[in-house]
Design an enzyme around this catalytic site. Structure first.
Site, PDB file in Angstrom:
ATOM      1  N   GLU A  57     -88.740  23.635 -29.042  1.00 33.79           N
ATOM      2  CA  GLU A  57     -88.733  22.647 -27.957  1.00 33.79           C
ATOM      3  C   GLU A  57     -87.854  21.463 -28.321  1.00 33.79           C
ATOM      4  O   GLU A  57     -88.020  20.861 -29.374  1.00 33.79           O
ATOM      5  CB  GLU A  57     -90.162  22.178 -27.673  1.00 33.79           C
ATOM      6  N   LEU A  84     -94.702  18.983 -25.664  1.00 39.30           N
ATOM      7  CA  LEU A  84     -94.719  20.301 -25.044  1.00 39.30           C
ATOM      8  C   LEU A  84     -95.094  20.165 -23.565  1.00 39.30           C
ATOM      9  O   LEU A  84     -95.718  19.190 -23.161  1.00 39.30           O
ATOM     10  CB  LEU A  84     -95.740  21.201 -25.751  1.00 39.30           C
ATOM     11  N   GLY A 137     -83.857  16.585   1.689  1.00 40.80           N
ATOM     12  CA  GLY A 137     -84.452  17.873   1.358  1.00 40.80           C
ATOM     13  C   GLY A 137     -85.902  17.938   1.791  1.00 40.80           C
ATOM     14  O   GLY A 137     -86.693  17.052   1.459  1.00 40.80           O
ATOM     15  N   ASP A 153     -87.780  29.463 -14.488  1.00 41.42           N
ATOM     16  CA  ASP A 153     -86.825  28.987 -13.477  1.00 41.42           C
ATOM     17  C   ASP A 153     -85.408  29.514 -13.653  1.00 41.42           C
ATOM     18  O   ASP A 153     -84.586  29.403 -12.750  1.00 41.42           O
ATOM     19  CB  ASP A 153     -86.770  27.448 -13.496  1.00 41.42           C
ATOM     20  N   HIS A 168    -121.135  30.454   4.444  1.00 41.27           N
ATOM     21  CA  HIS A 168    -121.092  29.506   5.557  1.00 41.27           C
ATOM     22  C   HIS A 168    -121.869  28.250   5.177  1.00 41.27           C
ATOM     23  O   HIS A 168    -122.929  28.355   4.582  1.00 41.27           O
ATOM     24  CB  HIS A 168    -121.719  30.140   6.801  1.00 41.27           C
TER      25      HIS A 168
END
Length: 472
Positions: free
Chosen positions: A35, A40, A187, A317, A451
């Site tokens: 990293e 982290l 956006g 990603d 319910h």
């Protein structure tokens, strides 16, 4: 001392990377998590999902206080927002979960290596060498039999603009010292509409500019229409089909020139948030020394997250064709590690990855939209149930929205579920489980729901596919 050779080296510690590291540790694999930052958790934990949702919860409470009299609570007219305390709570939540990750790495015997990891080329005799540049500028080498790339993404910026105190991305907006009186958001995806919700709740004048024809353009068209209706009611101004032509500094803060249908307009505001998507962080990680050939910066993988370079996996990603969602990346990490460890696993079906958008009202969706289902050749049957007819929605005072089920008319297969309304991001889990287990609309119709609950709306929505909803 013999040189350490790890079974897996993971570059990047966001949700995809840290999930992969934990699972690798659970499988008994010698694991290194590399990293570059001193904490982290990546974007999601520090400048994304977690702090944003903390602010959204504050905004929701603030909205409830505005309606306190309706709930029989007097004496809150003199309420005052302490923005500093709001920010402090957000920071505490992030810090708590950062410590949690540190603990989980120790618990699962994952070695955390601080520094910037870079590939040096293919494996030699089954072992890769990774250059790790520390904060002191010194480079050391780490060796591993397998590599998982999990380097994440960063906000896309309009060419020519640089983030500062007035031009913001998801990073800068989380640290503003006071609530702006006015805000332009470029956006209308998840990031844009979430921040629009937050700051409108705190009485900021919000204007959204979206290039595509509707808000939340990846969602079902009915969801977009409902969000537009509610945002008009909340006095959130928005322009769709809007092309931003110029952003410049002004006395008010910033001036934005944009055009809709060829007609030019100009608005001014204190600040502007650029929320036009995210680009993968794959530059300067050594891809050019491997067989991996990125496409628009994204890395192509097979169903097991393997890249063109044997022994190198990609998750999160940076993966081509995968939605840039923390939960998608985390599952990709589990798939990759299972493959490396030789454990049984199941590849990801992209149609069963839920979307969750935490604006107000919330949006949760999974599978095909009605338009996409028809485009793929399905004869569709649609059911739709409004929260106005749900008793629990009345109790919690949130009537906007609906649950919409898109199904295959012949077999009753559930093709997609689209929710806008209270707790939509929680309710969507039932739809994901149903689709994962290949349940039909009839299966949902005969599933007893407690319910009174918001989840009952799913039961009514499934019945409404066949015109049999009880409560509407």
């Amino acid at each position: 001392m013999p040189e350490t050779i790890y079974d897996i080296a993971i570059i990047g510690s966001g949700p995809a990377g840290y999930t992969a590291a934990i699972r690798a540790g659970q499988y008994g694999l010698k694991t290194a998590l590399i990293e570059k930052d001193n904490v982290l958790g990546g974007t999601c934990l520090h400048v994304g999902c977690i702090p944003t949702k903390a602010l959204l919860f504050n905004a929701e409470i603030w909205d409830h206080l505005k309606d306190a009299k309706e709930f029989g609570i007097d004496g809150v007219d003199s309420r005052k927002l302490n923005w500093g305390a709001v920010q402090e709570r957000k920071t505490k939540i992030v810090a708590k979960h950062t410590k949690g990750l540190d603990f989980l790495m120790k618990k699962n015997k994952v070695e955390v290596v601080r520094g910037y990891g870079k590939l040096t080329g293919p494996a030699k005799d089954g072992v890769f060498a990774i250059d790790v540049k520390g904060s002191d500028g010194k480079t050391t080498q780490l060796k591993a039999k397998n590599i998982i790339l999990s380097t994440g993404s960063e906000a896309r910026m309009i060419p020519g603009l640089e983030p500062d105190s007035q031009i913001l991305t998801n990073i800068e907006i989380l640290d503003i010292s006071q609530i702006p009186k006015s805000l332009v958001i470029v956006g209308a995806g998840a990031v844009g509409v979430e921040f629009a919700s937050i700051f409108r709740s705190f009485d900021t004048k919000v204007t959204i500019l979206e290039m595509l024809p509707r808000l939340v353009p990846v969602e079902d068209e009915d969801v977009s229409k409902e969000l537009a209706r509610v945002y008009r009611k909340r006095n959130i101004e928005f322009f769709t089909g809007a092309k931003v032509e110029k952003v410049e500094k002004s006395k008010a803060g910033i001036a934005v020139t944009f055009s809709v249908d060829g007609k030019q307009q100009k608005i001014e505001a204190e600040k502007i948030l650029i929320a036009i998507g995210r680009k993968p962080r794959t530059e300067n990680v050594g891809l050019e020394k491997t067989r991996i050939q990125p496409e628009r910066g994204f890395i192509k993988t097979n169903e097991w997250m393997q890249t063109a370079e044997p022994g190198v996996y990609a998750i999160g990603d940076i993966v081509l064709g995968s939605p840039q969602l923390a939960h998608a990346g985390a599952m990709e990490g589990l798939v990759a590690v299972s493959k490396i460890a030789g454990k049984e696993a199941k590849p990801i079906d992209i149609q069963k990855i839920p979307n969750a958008t935490y604006c107000h009202p919330e949006i949760g969706s999974v599978g095909l939209t009605e338009a996409k289902a028809k485009e793929k050749g399905h004869t569709v049957k649609v059911g739709k149930f409004p929260f106005t007819a749900n008793s629990r929605a009345s109790i919690v005072g949130e009537h906007d929205g609906f649950i919409k089920i898109v199904s295959d008319a012949e077999y009753g297969e559930i093709l997609g579920v689209h929710i806008i309304g209270p707790q939509a991001t929680e309710l969507i889990a039932e739809a994901v489980a149903a689709m994962e287990l290949e349940a039909t609309v009839e299966d949902l119709m005969w599933t007893i729901h407690a319910h009174p609950t918001l989840a009952e709306a799913m039961l009514d929505a499934s019945n409404s596919v066949y015109g049999l909803a009880i409560n509407a």
